[in-house]
Design a protein around this motif. Sequence first.
Motif, PDB file in Angstrom:
ATOM      1  N   ILE A  82       0.874  -1.178   0.000  1.00 26.28           N
ATOM      2  CA  ILE A  82       0.000   0.000   0.000  1.00 26.28           C
ATOM      3  C   ILE A  82       0.908   1.224   0.000  1.00 26.28           C
ATOM      4  O   ILE A  82       1.716   1.398   0.913  1.00 26.28           O
ATOM      5  CB  ILE A  82      -0.930   0.015   1.232  1.00 26.28           C
ATOM      6  CG1 ILE A  82      -1.846  -1.216   1.218  1.00 26.28           C
ATOM      7  CG2 ILE A  82      -1.750   1.292   1.279  1.00 26.28           C
ATOM      8  CD1 ILE A  82      -2.752  -1.318   2.444  1.00 26.28           C
ATOM      9  N   HIS A  83       0.795   2.065  -1.040  1.00 29.16           N
ATOM     10  CA  HIS A  83       1.716   3.197  -1.136  1.00 29.16           C
ATOM     11  C   HIS A  83       0.964   4.494  -1.426  1.00 29.16           C
ATOM     12  O   HIS A  83      -0.193   4.490  -1.846  1.00 29.16           O
ATOM     13  CB  HIS A  83       2.781   2.935  -2.213  1.00 29.16           C
ATOM     14  CG  HIS A  83       2.229   2.773  -3.601  1.00 29.16           C
ATOM     15  ND1 HIS A  83       2.153   3.807  -4.495  1.00 29.16           N
ATOM     16  CD2 HIS A  83       1.724   1.679  -4.243  1.00 29.16           C
ATOM     17  CE1 HIS A  83       1.632   3.374  -5.628  1.00 29.16           C
ATOM     18  NE2 HIS A  83       1.365   2.085  -5.501  1.00 29.16           N
ATOM     19  N   GLY A  84       1.646   5.611  -1.178  1.00 30.68           N
ATOM     20  CA  GLY A  84       1.053   6.926  -1.398  1.00 30.68           C
ATOM     21  C   GLY A  84       1.811   7.976  -0.608  1.00 30.68           C
ATOM     22  O   GLY A  84       2.706   7.664   0.191  1.00 30.68           O
ATOM     23  N   ILE A  85       1.459   9.236  -0.822  1.00 30.87           N
ATOM     24  CA  ILE A  85       2.165  10.325  -0.153  1.00 30.87           C
ATOM     25  C   ILE A  85       1.869  10.322   1.348  1.00 30.87           C
ATOM     26  O   ILE A  85       0.902   9.703   1.811  1.00 30.87           O
ATOM     27  CB  ILE A  85       1.785  11.699  -0.753  1.00 30.87           C
ATOM     28  CG1 ILE A  85       0.291  11.999  -0.543  1.00 30.87           C
ATOM     29  CG2 ILE A  85       2.149  11.789  -2.204  1.00 30.87           C
ATOM     30  CD1 ILE A  85      -0.102  13.407  -0.970  1.00 30.87           C
ATOM     31  N   GLY A  86       2.703  11.015   2.099  1.00 36.92           N
ATOM     32  CA  GLY A  86       2.497  11.129   3.539  1.00 36.92           C
ATOM     33  C   GLY A  86       1.165  11.789   3.860  1.00 36.92           C
ATOM     34  O   GLY A  86       0.771  12.757   3.224  1.00 36.92           O
ATOM     35  N   GLY A  87       0.467  11.246   4.851  1.00 37.31           N
ATOM     36  CA  GLY A  87      -0.799  11.838   5.278  1.00 37.31           C
ATOM     37  C   GLY A  87      -1.995  11.441   4.455  1.00 37.31           C
ATOM     38  O   GLY A  87      -3.106  11.926   4.680  1.00 37.31           O
ATOM     39  N   ILE A  88      -1.806  10.523   3.506  1.00 33.42           N
ATOM     40  CA  ILE A  88      -2.909  10.134   2.617  1.00 33.42           C
ATOM     41  C   ILE A  88      -3.808   9.076   3.248  1.00 33.42           C
ATOM     42  O   ILE A  88      -4.934   8.853   2.811  1.00 33.42           O
ATOM     43  CB  ILE A  88      -2.361   9.630   1.264  1.00 33.42           C
ATOM     44  CG1 ILE A  88      -3.447   9.603   0.189  1.00 33.42           C
ATOM     45  CG2 ILE A  88      -1.724   8.263   1.398  1.00 33.42           C
ATOM     46  CD1 ILE A  88      -3.943  10.951  -0.229  1.00 33.42           C
ATOM     47  N   PRO A 252      -6.255  13.604   3.805  1.00 32.48           N
ATOM     48  CA  PRO A 252      -6.893  13.485   5.121  1.00 32.48           C
ATOM     49  C   PRO A 252      -6.106  14.182   6.230  1.00 32.48           C
ATOM     50  O   PRO A 252      -6.695  14.800   7.113  1.00 32.48           O
ATOM     51  CB  PRO A 252      -6.958  11.971   5.354  1.00 32.48           C
ATOM     52  CG  PRO A 252      -6.954  11.381   3.985  1.00 32.48           C
ATOM     53  CD  PRO A 252      -6.096  12.287   3.160  1.00 32.48           C
ATOM     54  N   LEU A 253      -4.785  14.067   6.213  1.00 32.53           N
ATOM     55  CA  LEU A 253      -3.957  14.712   7.235  1.00 32.53           C
ATOM     56  C   LEU A 253      -4.260  16.205   7.321  1.00 32.53           C
ATOM     57  O   LEU A 253      -4.472  16.750   8.415  1.00 32.53           O
ATOM     58  CB  LEU A 253      -2.477  14.508   6.911  1.00 32.53           C
ATOM     59  CG  LEU A 253      -1.489  15.382   7.708  1.00 32.53           C
ATOM     60  CD1 LEU A 253      -1.438  14.934   9.150  1.00 32.53           C
ATOM     61  CD2 LEU A 253      -0.107  15.363   7.078  1.00 32.53           C
ATOM     62  N   ALA A 254      -4.289  16.893   6.172  1.00 34.82           N
ATOM     63  CA  ALA A 254      -4.526  18.332   6.163  1.00 34.82           C
ATOM     64  C   ALA A 254      -5.924  18.654   6.676  1.00 34.82           C
ATOM     65  O   ALA A 254      -6.112  19.605   7.453  1.00 34.82           O
ATOM     66  CB  ALA A 254      -4.343  18.881   4.746  1.00 34.82           C
ATOM     67  N   LYS A 287       5.652  18.851   8.520  1.00 32.41           N
ATOM     68  CA  LYS A 287       6.533  17.891   9.180  1.00 32.41           C
ATOM     69  C   LYS A 287       6.309  16.482   8.641  1.00 32.41           C
ATOM     70  O   LYS A 287       7.268  15.727   8.401  1.00 32.41           O
ATOM     71  CB  LYS A 287       6.287  17.928  10.694  1.00 32.41           C
ATOM     72  CG  LYS A 287       7.213  17.011  11.482  1.00 32.41           C
ATOM     73  CD  LYS A 287       6.929  17.117  12.975  1.00 32.41           C
ATOM     74  CE  LYS A 287       7.827  16.159  13.767  1.00 32.41           C
ATOM     75  NZ  LYS A 287       7.520  16.220  15.221  1.00 32.41           N
ATOM     76  N   ILE A 288       5.055  16.113   8.418  1.00 33.44           N
ATOM     77  CA  ILE A 288       4.741  14.781   7.891  1.00 33.44           C
ATOM     78  C   ILE A 288       5.180  14.669   6.429  1.00 33.44           C
ATOM     79  O   ILE A 288       5.815  13.694   6.025  1.00 33.44           O
ATOM     80  CB  ILE A 288       3.230  14.499   8.009  1.00 33.44           C
ATOM     81  CG1 ILE A 288       2.786  14.532   9.480  1.00 33.44           C
ATOM     82  CG2 ILE A 288       2.893  13.153   7.376  1.00 33.44           C
ATOM     83  CD1 ILE A 288       3.397  13.472  10.343  1.00 33.44           C
ATOM     84  N   LEU A 289       4.843  15.683   5.637  1.00 35.23           N
ATOM     85  CA  LEU A 289       5.150  15.625   4.208  1.00 35.23           C
ATOM     86  C   LEU A 289       6.653  15.662   3.948  1.00 35.23           C
ATOM     87  O   LEU A 289       7.148  15.052   3.004  1.00 35.23           O
ATOM     88  CB  LEU A 289       4.472  16.794   3.476  1.00 35.23           C
ATOM     89  CG  LEU A 289       2.939  16.810   3.489  1.00 35.23           C
ATOM     90  CD1 LEU A 289       2.417  18.040   2.767  1.00 35.23           C
ATOM     91  CD2 LEU A 289       2.372  15.549   2.846  1.00 35.23           C
ATOM     92  N   ILE A 359       2.161  19.114  -1.439  1.00 32.43           N
ATOM     93  CA  ILE A 359       3.564  18.785  -1.697  1.00 32.43           C
ATOM     94  C   ILE A 359       4.245  19.976  -2.370  1.00 32.43           C
ATOM     95  O   ILE A 359       5.393  20.328  -2.055  1.00 32.43           O
ATOM     96  CB  ILE A 359       3.671  17.529  -2.589  1.00 32.43           C
ATOM     97  CG1 ILE A 359       3.093  16.303  -1.876  1.00 32.43           C
ATOM     98  CG2 ILE A 359       5.106  17.286  -3.015  1.00 32.43           C
ATOM     99  CD1 ILE A 359       3.933  15.763  -0.761  1.00 32.43           C
ATOM    100  N   GLU A 360       3.535  20.603  -3.308  1.00 35.06           N
ATOM    101  CA  GLU A 360       4.055  21.825  -3.938  1.00 35.06           C
ATOM    102  C   GLU A 360       4.305  22.906  -2.884  1.00 35.06           C
ATOM    103  O   GLU A 360       5.370  23.551  -2.872  1.00 35.06           O
ATOM    104  CB  GLU A 360       3.048  22.330  -4.975  1.00 35.06           C
ATOM    105  CG  GLU A 360       3.428  23.647  -5.626  1.00 35.06           C
ATOM    106  CD  GLU A 360       2.286  24.249  -6.437  1.00 35.06           C
ATOM    107  OE1 GLU A 360       2.487  25.301  -7.055  1.00 35.06           O
ATOM    108  OE2 GLU A 360       1.165  23.682  -6.431  1.00 35.06           O
ATOM    109  N   ASP A 361       3.336  23.108  -2.002  1.00 36.57           N
ATOM    110  CA  ASP A 361       3.489  24.118  -0.947  1.00 36.57           C
ATOM    111  C   ASP A 361       4.681  23.796  -0.039  1.00 36.57           C
ATOM    112  O   ASP A 361       5.397  24.699   0.393  1.00 36.57           O
ATOM    113  CB  ASP A 361       2.215  24.189  -0.092  1.00 36.57           C
ATOM    114  CG  ASP A 361       1.041  24.802  -0.859  1.00 36.57           C
ATOM    115  OD1 ASP A 361       1.284  25.390  -1.931  1.00 36.57           O
ATOM    116  OD2 ASP A 361      -0.099  24.678  -0.390  1.00 36.57           O
ATOM    117  N   MET A 362       4.884  22.504   0.229  1.00 37.25           N
ATOM    118  CA  MET A 362       6.022  22.114   1.064  1.00 37.25           C
ATOM    119  C   MET A 362       7.337  22.522   0.402  1.00 37.25           C
ATOM    120  O   MET A 362       8.220  23.092   1.043  1.00 37.25           O
ATOM    121  CB  MET A 362       6.020  20.604   1.296  1.00 37.25           C
ATOM    122  CG  MET A 362       7.238  20.096   2.052  1.00 37.25           C
ATOM    123  SD  MET A 362       7.469  18.310   1.922  1.00 37.25           S
ATOM    124  CE  MET A 362       7.991  18.131   0.226  1.00 37.25           C
TER     125      MET A 362
END
Length: 933
Positions: A82-88, A252-254, A287-289, A359-362
């Motif tokens: 199971i993969h994906g960006i942080g906080g997904i 979801p994290l955001a 921090k998570i991203l 991710i862009e904002d990070m």
Amino acid sequence: MERLEKWKMALHQVANLSGYHFQQGYEYEYEFIGRIVELVSSKINRALLHVADYPVGLESQMLEVIKLLDVGTDAGVHMIGIHGIGGIGKTTLATAIYNLVANNFDGLCFLENVRENSNKHGLQHLQSILLSELVGEKKMNIASVKHGVSMIQHRLQRKKVLLIVDDVDKHEQLQAVVGKPDWFGPGSRIIITTRDEQLLTSHEVKRTYEVKELNKNDALQLLTWKAFKTEEVDPCYAEVLNRVVTYASGLPLALEVIGSNLFGKSIQEWKSAIKQYERIPTNQILKILKVSFDVLEEEEKSVFLDIACCFKGYELEEVEDILHAQYGDCMKYHIGVLVGKSLLKLSLHGTMVTLHDLIEDMGKEIVRQESPKNPGKRSRLWSHEDIIEVLEDNTGTSKIEIIHLDFPLLDKEETVEWNRKAFKKMRNLRTLIIKNGYFSKGPKYLPNSLRVLEWWRYPSHDLPSDFHSKKLVICKLPHSCFTPLELVCLLKKFMSMRVLNLDKSKSLTQIPDVSGLPNLEKLSFQHCQSLTTIHGSVGFLYKLKTLSAFGCTKLMSFPPIMLTSLEKLNLSRCYSLESFPEILGKMENLRGLQLEYTAIKELPPSIQNLSRLQELQMSNCGVVQLPSSIVMMPELTDLIAWRWKGWQWLTQEEGEGKVGSLVSSKVECLWASECNMNDDFFSIGFTQFAHVRDLDLSKNNFTILPECIKEFQLLRKINVNDCKHLQEIRGIPPNLKHLLATNCKSLTASSTSMFLNQELHEAGETQFYLPGERIPEWFDHLSKGPSISFWFRNKFPDKALCLVIGPVDDESGMFRPMVIINGNKSFLGSGYFMMGMNHTYVFDLKMIEFEDDLYQEHLENEWNHAEVTIVGLKETSIVKQCGIHVFKQESSMDNVRLDDPFGKRKLDDDLDSLEPQNHQILKRHRFLDMDFP
């Protein structure tokens, strides 16, 4: 569908349950009962893991992972990634799956926070936890990682376990705890969650699932629960809630962080907070991203920041060009790493680079933190306010590496008054891109560190005299005011240039000598409407891959070419271009040739040198003479020739094969609509197209489609729409599936009837549009008006043929089919088809794309009532007649009835009750947005 999948899964699990058999003499009965009690107790006392406070949007994703797990079978061991960006929500999804299937296994272990725990405590600690959970021993003494691997293999190879390995970021972590499937007993399932898809690939995990962002409704629901602890919200908050949902982009994290932070806040506080988030993301999210960013190599970090700050939404090819100028061939590897770690995404067809908004904002925040107060000390600048400030105040420094200035498009664009020496201090500037703005004057200085220079409306007739960058690889100066003489002086300086773009240069009357640019790979001078001449050196750029003169309206001729590397050539909309350039030698890399809207009258015999040409597009031309040999080019598959004033074959030269040769071309797609063709076209060379699959001869003047068409074994689609003089079609290709013959007013009844042959349609997959109102005798069931119904059981028939007789009103000929099951479930066709008056449309219902899957619908009734109705675009659209025919060889007629299986009286009652429901369904779908196929 989700409910059906759950039932299937539950029944599968129940079917695989086995009991316990007491064997007399093997043990005492109380011991046997004790073992059963112990086992049942362990299962019913097993505590569920906490999934989430508000588990929103999980169900559909859980079903997808459950399919991959295949829990009901004990053959083999499955590893699922199971993969994906942080906080997904990877861990949340894995936890929910764990709770759902835990009872199917002898041992359970949720190995959480692997990345963090292995960094703090080492891999042996992870092995110890795993063995302790799965074996049941509290203290496990592991001397080394190798010792731990050996113990896992020895102790677990006969045990059926469920193991979650959560948040993996290094391959050695997987090697230490789940090295190979045979470490575990048959039926075991291993779920690995990670941000890095490449880790799964390198560990040979074949079954993977990428966690999706929440859709708008689920995101709004999660945010509402977090911010208000209830589903009921004051409508006044609707706007700010939607703004947060848009900002979070389904992460979801955001949503959880922002919802928690704004709990109990007023609308004004919400608005203020949203502005702050949009300007500077909250640290909890960053921090998570940022974890995925921190593990990158230095050059990978640089590539990521380049793209996040400046190149989101760019075409992949252009991004690769720009990054190649800085990082060389390594950039492809770097992009692959970033995609694997979910920091970048490629569009569906892999042509565009994008990334999640947060991710862009990070990335932008990482750069902003380099110098929060002084933009001139940051490595990358993208905000037009920051860039204008630096250029006006001359506050740039050697820290700046990229400037990407894309002015917002305003009704009135202001001219930038700036300090012309502003680039003097930017000694390390490698990329300068300025789009859409107006500058008062040109620069007095440009740094020689530049590798990429793109400046729209460059505000001067020359570049600075001391600018002679040996590293400049990309030079794009569209909308510039250079004259040919000024351009000659400019080009002499840049021997390394690979890309040159002079699009829309109004003063450019000729392309000068470019022989001093031996490394040029892309040359574009589109829409240079004063251009009349191209220097012969353009034809001998041996590294050139792309050449475009699109829209050069005054260009009358093109020099001979010998471009052995050329892959793309576009001369379309050169309205004055009368001849195609001579090709002086073999050019084997050109696959497509676009010559639309030109005055080209013939193609030279030397076009044979394009020996690997696959597609030739020549539309909206005059009378065109083609060398007959062109259709015999070895790889030509698509010949597109729309709207010619005439099609003529050139007279054969000595030694050239005859047009009517028995040898067939490889052309599969021949589109020759509106080319003023008459019957001579078929007598001269048509048989060479015997391998064609898609034939469009619409809007032409021939009277007969000859008998040889029967020999076209591969032909599946014929379009002769609007061939108003067509009288006869003298044969049917054996594999024909799609015929368009609307407005063929002269077509004989015998030709039309030939295409209503029962055997032809019972082969399936047919879609025929025919002139006239013809009803085949073999149709099972007919009805006046736009609807017809029948009964079926088990499932909807795999093959059912529909007949539609054109509308009563020529103004309302847009229709699409809809199937209504039992009066309450509708399946609407996704696209409209057009029918004129006095036409017949026969089609296999299976060929219609429905918005829901009609053929997978689970139906509980023994017999089900199906109504096929033809819905018009307008409420006044009325079909005269329709029919239905069920393919008997595909569907047992025991399962299909054209009359009521329960008796006429019950049918009348049912139809009376269904009528209001059907009327509402029709009314609901009548005015949906038009969606043409």
